[in-house]
Design a protein around this motif. Structure first.
Motif, mmCIF file in Angstrom:
data_model
loop_
_atom_site.group_PDB
_atom_site.id
_atom_site.type_symbol
_atom_site.label_atom_id
_atom_site.label_comp_id
_atom_site.label_asym_id
_atom_site.label_seq_id
_atom_site.Cartn_x
_atom_site.Cartn_y
_atom_site.Cartn_z
ATOM 1 N N MET A 1 24.859 -10.233 16.244
ATOM 2 C CA MET A 1 24.835 -10.192 14.783
ATOM 3 C C MET A 1 26.231 -9.934 14.271
ATOM 4 S SD MET A 1 21.402 -8.128 13.970
ATOM 5 C CE MET A 1 19.886 -8.549 14.855
ATOM 6 N N ASP A 2 26.638 -10.785 13.364
ATOM 7 C CA ASP A 2 27.982 -10.700 12.804
ATOM 8 C C ASP A 2 27.841 -10.243 11.355
ATOM 9 O OD1 ASP A 2 30.266 -11.727 11.229
ATOM 10 O OD2 ASP A 2 30.881 -12.806 13.038
ATOM 11 N N TYR A 3 28.153 -8.976 11.104
ATOM 12 C CA TYR A 3 28.104 -8.484 9.720
ATOM 13 C C TYR A 3 29.193 -7.443 9.535
ATOM 14 C CZ TYR A 3 25.226 -4.725 11.839
ATOM 15 O OH TYR A 3 24.747 -3.702 12.624
ATOM 16 N N GLY A 4 29.309 -6.948 8.296
ATOM 17 C CA GLY A 4 30.416 -6.029 8.017
ATOM 18 C C GLY A 4 31.653 -6.883 7.845
ATOM 19 N N ALA A 5 32.292 -7.198 8.963
ATOM 20 C CA ALA A 5 33.433 -8.118 8.962
ATOM 21 C C ALA A 5 34.456 -7.781 7.886
ATOM 22 C CB ALA A 5 32.950 -9.567 8.844
ATOM 23 N N TYR A 6 34.939 -6.551 7.949
ATOM 24 C CA TYR A 6 35.890 -6.073 6.946
ATOM 25 C C TYR A 6 37.272 -6.661 7.202
ATOM 26 C CZ TYR A 6 31.975 -2.824 7.076
ATOM 27 O OH TYR A 6 30.718 -2.297 7.111
ATOM 28 N N ASN A 7 38.112 -6.534 6.210
ATOM 29 C CA ASN A 7 39.441 -7.129 6.326
ATOM 30 C C ASN A 7 40.532 -6.072 6.356
ATOM 31 O OD1 ASN A 7 38.361 -9.781 6.131
ATOM 32 N ND2 ASN A 7 38.091 -9.406 3.943
ATOM 33 N N VAL A 8 41.549 -6.340 7.164
ATOM 34 C CA VAL A 8 42.683 -5.424 7.244
ATOM 35 C C VAL A 8 43.494 -5.504 5.949
ATOM 36 C CG1 VAL A 8 44.920 -5.136 8.381
ATOM 37 C CG2 VAL A 8 42.851 -5.396 9.732
ATOM 38 N N GLY B 1 30.935 -7.357 -1.979
ATOM 39 C CA GLY B 1 30.186 -8.228 -1.068
ATOM 40 C C GLY B 1 30.003 -7.578 0.300
ATOM 41 N N HIS B 2 30.967 -6.746 0.687
ATOM 42 C CA HIS B 2 30.837 -6.082 1.984
ATOM 43 C C HIS B 2 29.676 -5.094 2.008
ATOM 44 C CE1 HIS B 2 35.242 -7.212 2.539
ATOM 45 N NE2 HIS B 2 34.579 -7.847 3.489
ATOM 46 N N LEU B 3 29.232 -4.717 0.823
ATOM 47 C CA LEU B 3 28.099 -3.802 0.739
ATOM 48 C C LEU B 3 26.844 -4.497 1.266
ATOM 49 C CD1 LEU B 3 27.614 -0.965 -0.601
ATOM 50 C CD2 LEU B 3 26.613 -2.202 -2.480
ATOM 51 N N THR C 1 43.714 -20.458 12.220
ATOM 52 C CA THR C 1 43.026 -20.383 10.929
ATOM 53 C C THR C 1 41.733 -19.579 11.063
ATOM 54 O OG1 THR C 1 41.784 -22.348 11.454
ATOM 55 C CG2 THR C 1 43.868 -22.680 10.283
ATOM 56 N N TYR C 2 41.160 -19.287 9.917
ATOM 57 C CA TYR C 2 39.842 -18.634 9.876
ATOM 58 C C TYR C 2 38.848 -19.487 10.676
ATOM 59 C CZ TYR C 2 35.696 -16.486 7.594
ATOM 60 O OH TYR C 2 34.511 -15.838 7.318
ATOM 61 N N ASP C 3 38.985 -20.805 10.529
ATOM 62 C CA ASP C 3 38.096 -21.733 11.230
ATOM 63 C C ASP C 3 38.276 -21.651 12.740
ATOM 64 O OD1 ASP C 3 37.411 -22.533 8.721
ATOM 65 O OD2 ASP C 3 38.098 -24.609 8.908
ATOM 66 N N THR D 1 39.696 -19.354 14.661
ATOM 67 C CA THR D 1 39.338 -18.071 15.291
ATOM 68 C C THR D 1 37.822 -17.867 15.284
ATOM 69 O OG1 THR D 1 39.959 -17.005 13.204
ATOM 70 C CG2 THR D 1 41.501 -16.802 15.035
ATOM 71 N N ASP D 2 37.150 -18.435 14.296
ATOM 72 C CA ASP D 2 35.690 -18.279 14.278
ATOM 73 C C ASP D 2 35.043 -19.061 15.433
ATOM 74 O OD1 ASP D 2 33.996 -16.624 12.958
ATOM 75 O OD2 ASP D 2 33.877 -17.796 11.113
ATOM 76 N N LEU D 3 35.600 -20.223 15.716
ATOM 77 C CA LEU D 3 35.067 -20.990 16.845
ATOM 78 C C LEU D 3 35.381 -20.264 18.164
ATOM 79 C CD1 LEU D 3 33.610 -23.497 17.865
ATOM 80 C CD2 LEU D 3 35.763 -24.768 17.757
ATOM 81 N N ARG E 1 28.467 -18.088 -0.436
ATOM 82 C CA ARG E 1 29.547 -19.046 -0.690
ATOM 83 C C ARG E 1 30.245 -19.496 0.587
ATOM 84 N NH1 ARG E 1 31.966 -15.729 -5.662
ATOM 85 N NH2 ARG E 1 31.158 -14.095 -4.323
ATOM 86 N N GLN E 2 29.951 -18.831 1.703
ATOM 87 C CA GLN E 2 30.548 -19.281 2.970
ATOM 88 C C GLN E 2 29.649 -20.257 3.724
ATOM 89 O OE1 GLN E 2 32.833 -16.793 5.506
ATOM 90 N NE2 GLN E 2 33.107 -15.189 3.988
ATOM 91 N N SER E 3 28.584 -20.716 3.091
ATOM 92 C CA SER E 3 27.622 -21.587 3.787
ATOM 93 C C SER E 3 28.272 -22.822 4.397
ATOM 94 C CB SER E 3 26.529 -22.053 2.828
ATOM 95 O OG SER E 3 25.895 -20.948 2.272
HETATM 96 N N1 ARG Z 1 36.087 -11.221 6.799
HETATM 97 C C1 ARG Z 1 35.319 -12.167 6.061
HETATM 98 C C2 ARG Z 1 35.207 -11.733 4.595
HETATM 99 O O1 ARG Z 1 35.439 -10.590 4.272
HETATM 100 C C3 ARG Z 1 33.921 -12.373 6.584
HETATM 101 C C4 ARG Z 1 33.813 -12.783 8.024
HETATM 102 C C5 ARG Z 1 32.433 -13.165 8.403
HETATM 103 N N2 ARG Z 1 32.275 -13.468 9.799
HETATM 104 C C6 ARG Z 1 32.756 -14.528 10.414
HETATM 105 N N3 ARG Z 1 32.586 -14.649 11.704
HETATM 106 N N4 ARG Z 1 33.368 -15.485 9.763
HETATM 107 O O2 ARG Z 1 34.878 -12.552 3.766
#
Ligand code: ARG
Length: 569
Positions: A105-112, A119-121, A311-313, A315-317, A339-341
């Motif tokens: 499960m991928d959730y939280g996913a906070y940013n540095v 939305g992180h809530l 890229t985000y793309d 690293t996600d792969l 919105r990330q659909s």
């Molecule tokens: N860090 C991203 C954000 O705050 C969400 C990442 C979600 N997870 C992922 N594997 N792309 O929007």
């Protein structure tokens, strides 16, 4: 016991075919109702009402049935024996699954270096509850906090610090990592860097270009940028940890994000090259994920940007590849903003095409927005977009005000627990996909469908149990009042509810269940006095037993929602 399943299985066995068991809205005429006569009538070519009449004596033979009756065009209402209910009701226990799955499960996913936004809530609350439910059902889960610690924002922040303090040695190409630098970043200030840099970059192409250049060099291992990054990374990780604690969510199994995933990019690139999936496009490298059957636009997946940066793309792969190696999961589920659909659709296709992970084992659970009363994303009083901490602070203030108003005396810790329950319960109550309005006053009310109401019910029931001071055990026999009966039936619905919540990916079911249970507990509490002096011992013992089952069931639901029960309220 899962009463619904038990009754359904027994009826099907008795009649020799699969009928559908329903839970009527109004349970006055029956605890359950079945369409068996309709199904049977189709098979036998008979009239459903007539056939229902034939089924009645058969169903009556089942030892748990007290009464049966026909309703409407041929539905059969079934009432369960009180004694059966009393003897078989039990508090929920951690279950085991016949086919346990491994789920990432991928959730939280906070940013540095970006303060947590509203939305992180939702990703945290819904992800955490879904994780707890899945574990409760006996599956193995791994929670991944896919931290945003590698991409564009890193370039922007480093470039911004360079603008503020060009004299720092970090920006020199021959920076010596052994040397200590006398420079401290303040956490509050750090949180302003990204928004400032990002809006500045929009108006200043030169700065934008500089940030991109820095990002590419940083990813390639520039020692100075890296040393600076380590500085703000540690501050951010600390903030994230505080958030996890503040929200009372389970610690993540992996705090590994984009930076970790980047280590796997080489391996993934090799796979992509073997399959000839990478194309050059205006200096960038892309993966074409479009299908002939697509009606909607399907842009290419960005493997490397025109500066050669990850890229985000990409690293996600790579993260999918990493999870496959580490956990070999049966499913990977992502919880992010709706919105990330498109991003996830692209990712799932790219992973599938490359053979890294099959499309059908992925899921993206996209949630809606938290809005203010004006229907726009919730803002703080000063008009800024509210962050995660703002939301909790606002709820805290609202609870504190209520408590003062009511003349109660509750300590700060209790107020925090109540405020968090208000926010989390309200979040869970809404269908994940829909937007909802955040109204601090209504969610902190001690009455109605609110977190405080749930906690208050639990605290009050618990206080009865504590005051009772006796051993509580199941009575041999006990005549159930209607309130006691309804409460026990609801307790027996727990398992069915949690299974549906899991199957439908619908955490709102558990919140609604908790509310319904509290309503029945309070009906019971008001109509069935327990510790009053004039209550005979056998009745007291029976009621205490029911109160205990109810409390244990409610506590389990509260725990699955990641709430805490305060000691007083
Ligand atoms: N860090 C991203 C954000 O705050 C969400 C990442 C979600 N997870 C992922 N594997 N792309 O929007």
């Amino acid at each position: 016991m899962n009463l619904y399943k038990y009754v359904s299985d027994k009826i099907n066995k008795k009649l020799g075919f699969e009928a559908k068991l329903e839970v009527p809205k109004n349970r006055d005429f029956g605890d359950f109702s079945t369409n068996a006569a309709m199904v049977g009538a189709k098979i036998a070519g008979k009239n459903p009402r007539e056939l229902a009449n034939e089924y009645l004596p058969l169903l009556k033979e089942l030892d748990f049935v007290s009464d049966v009756s026909i309703a409407g065009p041929g539905f059969i209402n079934i009432k369960i024996k009180d004694d059966f209910i009393l003897q078989n009701a039990s508090a929920p226990k951690q279950m085991s699954s016949e086919k346990p799955l491994v789920i990432d499960m991928d959730y939280g996913a906070y940013n540095v270096a970006k303060s947590l936004h509203i939305g992180h809530l939702r990703t945290s609350i819904v992800g955490d509850t879904f994780n707890r439910i899945t574990k409760f059902l006996g599956h193995k889960t791994f929670s991944w906090n896919h931290i945003g610690d590698w991409g564009k924002p890193m370039g922007l922040i480093i470039a911004w610090i360079e603008r503020l303090h060009p004299e720092l040695p970090y920006f020199q190409d021959d920076f010596d990592p052994e040397k200590t630098v006398d420079y401290e970043i303040n956490e509050k200030e750090l949180n302003t860097y990204y928004p400032l840099a990002s809006s500045f970059a929009k108006e200043n192409p030169e700065f934008q270009a500089r940030a991109q250049e820095i990002k590419a060099k940083f990813q390639a291992g520039h020692p100075g940028y890296f040393a600076l990054y380590e500085k703000f990374l540690s501050i951010s990780l600390r903030t994230m940890n505080n958030t996890v604690q503040r929200l009372n969510i389970l610690p993540f199994d992996y705090d590994l994000g984009e930076r970790n995933a980047a280590k796997y990019l080489k391996d993934v690139e090799q796979i992509l090259n073997e399959k000839h999936m990478i194309f050059e496009n205006e200096g960038a490298q892309i993966i074409n994920v479009k299908k002939d059957t697509d009606n909607a636009p399907m842009p290419p997946y960005m493997w490397r940007d025109s500066r050669g940066a990850d890229t985000y793309d990409s690293t996600d792969l790579a993260a999918v590849y990493c999870r496959k190696i580490k956990d070999n999961p049966d499913k990977i589920i992502y919880f992010t903003d709706l919105r990330q659909s498109l991003h996830f659709e692209q990712l799932f296709r790219a992973a599938d095409m490359s053979g890294i992970y099959p499309y059908e084992k992925f899921e993206h659970i996209g949630y809606g927005t938290i809005n203010g009363k004006d229907g726009k994303p919730f803002k703080t009083r000063d008009g800024n977009a509210a962050g995660l901490d703002d939301i909790i602070d606002i709820a805290n203030d609202a609870v504190a005000a209520r408590v003062t108003e009511s003349g109660k005396k509750l300590d700060e810790e209790t107020i925090k627990i109540i405020a968090l329950a208000a926010v989390k319960f309200n979040d869970l109550l809404h269908d994940v996909k829909s937007d909802y309005i955040f109204d601090p006053a209504s969610i902190t009310s001690f009455e109605g469908k609110t977190g405080p109401y749930i906690l208050y019910t639990a605290v009050r029931l618990n206080s009865v149990l504590k005051r009772s001071n006796t051993n509580i055990s199941k009575p041999e026999h006990f005549d159930l009042s209607i309130e006691e009966r309804n409460l026990l039936i609801e307790i027996m619905d727990f398992e069915k509810t949690i299974l549906s919540a899991y199957e439908n990916r619908a955490t709102d079911m558990i919140a609604n269940y908790a509310y319904d249970l509290c309503q029945l507990i309070n009906n019971f509490y008001h109509n069935c006095p327990i510790l009053r002096d004039d209550i005979p011992e056998d009745i007291k013992a029976g009621r205490l037993y029911i109160a205990k089952l109810a409390f244990d069931t409610l506590s389990t639901a509260i725990d699955l929602m990641g709430l805490k029960i305060p000691s007083e309220m």
